[in-house]
Design a protein around this motif. Structure first.
Motif: not given
Ligand code: KDG
Length: 308
Positions: A224-226, A239-244, A277, A281, A284
């Motif tokens: 999650k930190d890319g 950077a990563a892309l945030r997802v649930e 990235n 994401a 998932t």
């Protein structure tokens, strides 16, 4: 000609559903197969080198690759051995794998299984720590494939994909260290490297990889930190892309396949990693390794909304 030829073991996937712990959804896995399908979904031309059983699952894989546009002329069918299988179980610490793969058709690959000509026609040969771990003859096959790639000027891409169920950590460290030296692109994850080196600091990990003799581009994946790109001159975080996330199975493979596809389409390392990235994401958001692999339009859409 091909953008990417990958080598390794496909595995039938049985993925536990959250609704009922005894219910499993059948899908497809196998890290390098996942990667090559991800690459094909981003528009790359791909081929896969492996061995499947002469069974219903082997046939399902052949149908899958053909449907995804992945060339299967390098896939052998073994009359005796079976196609391998794995289960994905979900718990509070994420997903865990159980394997039924010993003696599988792919583990019986030998350098002679490589046939002639496919590797030489690629821009990238993609292999992984799993391809190296499944058996001694598969390990030899990967080394032979790398030699052929180098002789033909084909770039070699290596994903660490450390699976300690498959080999002892000392052997994994020794073989991966040897192989990372031959790779033009090395894709380790921080988790894998922590098992190999005992440290959890990204900078020190990249130093370890360079000291071990890696000379190619290294992209260290931090979840999650890319990721950090180390091209031998500078280190650039992306950077990563945030997802649930629902199920991270295959996310690293999606990263590898998408990165290679975008490099073949002319992206800079930074753009290709940013794209990979995002693709990883998105992969998932559904269950299984292959079904949720995104297509190019979805990734581009997501990148657009991400950059505002
Ligand atoms: O990266 C996901 C793979 O690990 C999964 O599809 C199963 O290939 C697999 C393996 O050997 O773990």
């Amino acid at each position: 000609d091909f953008d990417i030829v990958a080598l390794g073991e496909p595995l039938v996937e049985l993925n536990q559903t959250h609704q009922d712990q005894r219910q499993y959804l059948q899908g497809f896995g196998g890290d390098t197969s996942n990667a090559v399908i991800a690459a094909a979904r981003q528009g790359a031309s791909c081929a896969y080198l492996t061995r499947v059983g002469n069974d219903a699952f082997g046939q399902q894989f052949l149908d899958l690759w053909q449907a995804e546009g992945v060339d299967t002329s390098g896939v052998q069918v073994d009359e005796q051995a079976h196609t391998g299988l794995y289960f994905v179980q979900h718990g509070p610490d994420g997903h865990a794998f159980s394997y039924l793969r010993r003696g599988s058709a792919a583990s019986l690959m030998t350098p002679a299984s490589l046939g002639s000509g496919l590797i030489e026609r690629a821009r990238y040969l993609h292999v992984s720590g799993i391809s190296l771990a499944i058996s001694t003859s598969a390990c030899d096959t990967v080394f032979a494939a790398i030699e052929r790639a180098h002789a033909a000027g084909v770039q070699v891409s290596l994903d660490s994909n450390l699976r300690l169920r498959l080999w002892p950590v000392d052997r994994a460290r020794a073989v991966l260290r040897e192989t990372m030296r031959t790779a033009d692109l090395f894709l380790p994850s921080m988790d894998d490297m922590q098992h190999l080196t005992g440290n959890d600091d990204p900078e020190r990990t990249l130093d370890w990889i360079r000291d071990a003799g890696a000379t190619g581009v290294v992209v260290l994946k931090l979840g999650k930190d890319g990721s950090i790109i180390d091209d031998g001159h500078r280190r650039v975080p992306v950077a990563a892309l945030r997802v649930e996330a629902v199920d991270a199975t295959g996310a690293g493979d999606c990263f590898a396949g998408s990165l290679l596809a975008r490099r073949c389409q002319g992206d800079s390392w930074e753009d290709a990693v940013r794209y990979a990235n995002a693709a990883a994401a998105l992969s998932t958001l559904g269950y299984g390794a292959v079904d949720p692999l995104p297509r190019k339009e979805q990734v581009l859409e997501r990148l657009k909304s991400f950059s505002g």
